[in-house]
Design an enzyme around this catalytic site. Structure first.
Site, PDB file in Angstrom:
ATOM      1  N   LYS A 146      67.708  41.853  32.586  1.00 31.72           N
ATOM      2  CA  LYS A 146      68.123  41.836  34.002  1.00 31.72           C
ATOM      3  C   LYS A 146      68.674  43.184  34.466  1.00 31.72           C
ATOM      4  CE  LYS A 146      71.061  39.342  37.278  1.00 31.72           C
ATOM      5  NZ  LYS A 146      70.198  39.517  38.451  1.00 31.72           N
TER       6      LYS A 146
ATOM      7  N   CYS B   7      65.446  47.333  46.789  1.00 30.19           N
ATOM      8  CA  CYS B   7      66.856  47.324  47.167  1.00 30.19           C
ATOM      9  C   CYS B   7      67.001  48.186  48.416  1.00 30.19           C
ATOM     10  CB  CYS B   7      67.710  47.867  46.019  1.00 30.19           C
ATOM     11  SG  CYS B   7      67.311  49.575  45.607  1.00 30.19           S
TER      12      CYS B   7
ATOM     13  N   SER C 128      71.183  34.767  44.960  1.00 32.68           N
ATOM     14  CA  SER C 128      72.001  35.795  45.575  1.00 32.68           C
ATOM     15  C   SER C 128      73.112  36.163  44.595  1.00 32.68           C
ATOM     16  CB  SER C 128      72.589  35.234  46.878  1.00 32.68           C
ATOM     17  OG  SER C 128      73.576  36.096  47.368  1.00 32.68           O
TER      18      SER C 128
ATOM     19  N   THR D  86      61.629  31.945  38.106  1.00 32.33           N
ATOM     20  CA  THR D  86      62.093  30.596  38.453  1.00 32.33           C
ATOM     21  C   THR D  86      61.438  29.553  37.548  1.00 32.33           C
ATOM     22  OG1 THR D  86      62.283  31.355  40.740  1.00 32.33           O
ATOM     23  CG2 THR D  86      62.377  28.980  40.369  1.00 32.33           C
TER      24      THR D  86
ATOM     25  N   MET E 208      73.110  41.805  42.173  1.00 32.08           N
ATOM     26  CA  MET E 208      72.817  42.628  40.983  1.00 32.08           C
ATOM     27  C   MET E 208      74.068  43.055  40.215  1.00 32.08           C
ATOM     28  SD  MET E 208      69.384  44.784  41.802  1.00 32.08           S
ATOM     29  CE  MET E 208      69.641  45.253  43.501  1.00 32.08           C
TER      30      MET E 208
ATOM     31  N   GLY F 237      60.042  31.296  43.599  1.00 34.19           N
ATOM     32  CA  GLY F 237      59.513  30.021  43.128  1.00 34.19           C
ATOM     33  C   GLY F 237      58.254  29.635  43.894  1.00 34.19           C
TER      34      GLY F 237
ATOM     35  N   LYS G 203      59.422  48.164  40.658  1.00 42.92           N
ATOM     36  CA  LYS G 203      59.456  46.774  41.149  1.00 42.92           C
ATOM     37  C   LYS G 203      59.501  46.817  42.668  1.00 42.92           C
ATOM     38  CE  LYS G 203      60.321  42.236  40.816  1.00 42.92           C
ATOM     39  NZ  LYS G 203      61.486  41.702  40.136  1.00 42.92           N
TER      40      LYS G 203
HETATM   41  C1  LIG Z   1      67.905  34.065  39.101  1.00 40.23           C
HETATM   42  C2  LIG Z   1      67.097  35.251  39.513  1.00 40.23           C
HETATM   43  C3  LIG Z   1      67.651  36.530  39.452  1.00 40.23           C
HETATM   44  C4  LIG Z   1      66.896  37.647  39.813  1.00 40.23           C
HETATM   45  N1  LIG Z   1      67.436  38.895  39.660  1.00 40.23           N
HETATM   46  C5  LIG Z   1      66.639  39.994  39.826  1.00 40.23           C
HETATM   47  C6  LIG Z   1      67.116  41.297  39.488  1.00 40.23           C
HETATM   48  O1  LIG Z   1      68.250  41.479  39.038  1.00 40.23           O
HETATM   49  N2  LIG Z   1      66.282  42.350  39.679  1.00 40.23           N
HETATM   50  C7  LIG Z   1      64.989  42.206  40.153  1.00 40.23           C
HETATM   51  O2  LIG Z   1      64.257  43.205  40.280  1.00 40.23           O
HETATM   52  N3  LIG Z   1      64.515  40.964  40.486  1.00 40.23           N
HETATM   53  C8  LIG Z   1      65.297  39.881  40.329  1.00 40.23           C
HETATM   54  N4  LIG Z   1      64.807  38.611  40.598  1.00 40.23           N
HETATM   55  C9  LIG Z   1      63.443  38.478  41.175  1.00 40.23           C
HETATM   56  C10 LIG Z   1      62.384  38.147  40.111  1.00 40.23           C
HETATM   57  O3  LIG Z   1      62.216  39.210  39.210  1.00 40.23           O
HETATM   58  C11 LIG Z   1      61.008  37.839  40.757  1.00 40.23           C
HETATM   59  O4  LIG Z   1      60.539  39.000  41.391  1.00 40.23           O
HETATM   60  C12 LIG Z   1      61.050  36.716  41.776  1.00 40.23           C
HETATM   61  O5  LIG Z   1      61.976  35.728  41.398  1.00 40.23           O
HETATM   62  C13 LIG Z   1      59.695  36.065  41.968  1.00 40.23           C
HETATM   63  O6  LIG Z   1      59.272  35.401  40.798  1.00 40.23           O
HETATM   64  P1  LIG Z   1      59.439  33.792  40.585  1.00 40.23           P
HETATM   65  O7  LIG Z   1      58.849  33.133  41.790  1.00 40.23           O
HETATM   66  O8  LIG Z   1      58.714  33.518  39.297  1.00 40.23           O
HETATM   67  O9  LIG Z   1      60.881  33.527  40.485  1.00 40.23           O
HETATM   68  C14 LIG Z   1      65.563  37.481  40.275  1.00 40.23           C
HETATM   69  C15 LIG Z   1      65.025  36.187  40.355  1.00 40.23           C
HETATM   70  C16 LIG Z   1      65.768  35.078  39.978  1.00 40.23           C
HETATM   71  C17 LIG Z   1      65.148  33.725  40.059  1.00 40.23           C
END
Ligand SMILES: Cc1cc2nc3c(=O)[nH]c(=O)nc-3n(C[C@H](O)[C@H](O)[C@H](O)COP(=O)(O)O)c2cc1C
Length: 339
Positions: free
Chosen positions: A73, A176, A109, A316, A112, A262, A212
């Site tokens: 993370k 960001c 939310s 997710t 970070m 998700g 990213k």
């Molecule tokens: C709990 C959680 C925390 C996340 N924290 C970050 C993060 O710290 N940095 C980041 O680049 N993306 C973060 N994301 C975004 C994910 O990397 C991803 O781009 C996004 O959730 C879409 O994928 P998903 O639909 O499989 O969740 C986070 C997603 C989730 C669910």
């Protein structure tokens, strides 16, 4: 619904007590073949994007569960607190909070949060060591606005911290806010993307750099950013990040919008991959394309590969379904002709 991340606990408690998983570690067939991922020999092309894997304990679990490309993370150059609870809530595709979404969709939310550099220097190495042959970890980094150094300098600091900790691949989270120009989001401006990518890539060379990004407002700005990323020295692009939406009711009075991820963002993510893979081909950019967004079932990984992704990841989906990767591997083992 149960998740390996307990949404009713604080982020700090999840770091301390998690991951919450008591199932049996799955058995895996011996590999039939290996793939190349940014110079590393890997067992499969599936993983977890930045977010659900908070520390080495979580990376280790993801590896045992068959997510061969786990991402640590997002870290910062210094310790940083999380937003207060709530950090996760169920929503529908329009950002309305619901008890049971039709297809698992959440808003997250966290702001970070990051552990201290001392902790990270040890924990990144522990996380690397926890993985098996054919697995490789990515470390995600982001800059923090500071009075004593520029934003890009702080981004570099975080990336160098990852490198010092033993990161084999670094991902810069460009989804960001662009704090220097105070205009929109960092990844949306090709000039900024070029300048930041070049500076970070040079600072961590020869470690591969992934960017990213989130969804783009149109094909033209997206193509300009992809070209700028390749010129700047990025080796891969990972998208999409969660999609910012107005949440109703809001999480609290300071947070009216927040990122949705998700099931509800899968179509947007697949479109990003279709467009992105064509841009990479047309411009001969040589970038590796990593897809994420709404992968909730084994066959969704395949949808991403068919759309043109080189690698596919679930955040997710894996949090609520830890056996997702193993079901994908089992299917692949009996149908080796699929990607
Ligand atoms: C709990 C959680 C925390 C996340 N924290 C970050 C993060 O710290 N940095 C980041 O680049 N993306 C973060 N994301 C975004 C994910 O990397 C991803 O781009 C996004 O959730 C879409 O994928 P998903 O639909 O499989 O969740 C986070 C997603 C989730 C669910």
């Amino acid at each position: 619904m149960m998740s390996i991340y307990d949404m009713h606990k604080t982020y700090a408690d999840n770091v301390k007590l998690g991951p919450f998983f008591s199932g049996a570690p799955p058995k895996r067939e011996p590999p039939k073949r290996f793939f190349d991922f940014l110079g590393f020999r890997v067992r499969s092309k599936i993983g977890v994007p930045a977010g659900p894997l908070l520390t080495s304990k979580w990376i280790s679990l993801a590896g045992q569960l068959g997510f061969d490309l786990p991402t640590y993370k997002t870290i910062r150059s210094d310790a940083y607190p999380s937003h207060p609870l709530p950090n996760v809530a169920f929503v529908d595709g329009h950002g309305r909070q619901v008890r049971e979404p039709l297809e698992l969709t959440i808003t997250n939310s966290f702001g970070m949060p990051s552990q201290s550099p001392d902790f990270l220097l040890q924990d990144i190495e522990r996380a690397n060591r926890s993985l098996a042959e054919g697995q490789v970890m990515i470390v995600s980094v982001v800059g923090t606005p500071r009075p004593d150094r520029s934003f890009v300098q702080d981004f570099i600091r975080a990336a160098q911290l990852a490198k010092e900790g033993g990161a084999k691949i670094v991902e810069a989270n460009f989804s960001c806010p662009n704090v220097e120009k105070a205009e929109g989001i960092l990844y949306q401006n090709p000039d900024t993307v070029y300048a930041y990518t070049r500076a970070i890539a040079q600072a961590i060379s020869p470690i591969p750099l992934i960017l990213k990004v989130g969804v783009f407002e149109g094909a033209e700005p997206m193509e300009a950013v992809f070209v700028a990323a390749a010129r700047g020295g990025a080796r891969a692009i990972c998208g999409i990040n969660s999609v910012s939406m107005k949440i109703s009711p809001p999480l609290d009075d300071k947070r009216s919008t927040s990122g949705v991820c998700g099931g509800a963002i899968r179509e947007k993510a697949l479109q990003f991959i279709r467009d992105g893979s064509k841009m990479i081909r047309d411009n001969q950019l040589g970038l590796t394309l990593i897809g994420c967004g709404g992968i909730m079932a084994p066959e969704h990984f395949t949808l991403f590969f068919e759309a043109g992704a080189d690698v596919a990841m679930s955040a997710t989906g894996m949090m609520w379904d830890p056996y997702l990767a193993m079901r994908y591997h089992a299917h692949l083992h009996s149908h080796p002709q699929t990607v």
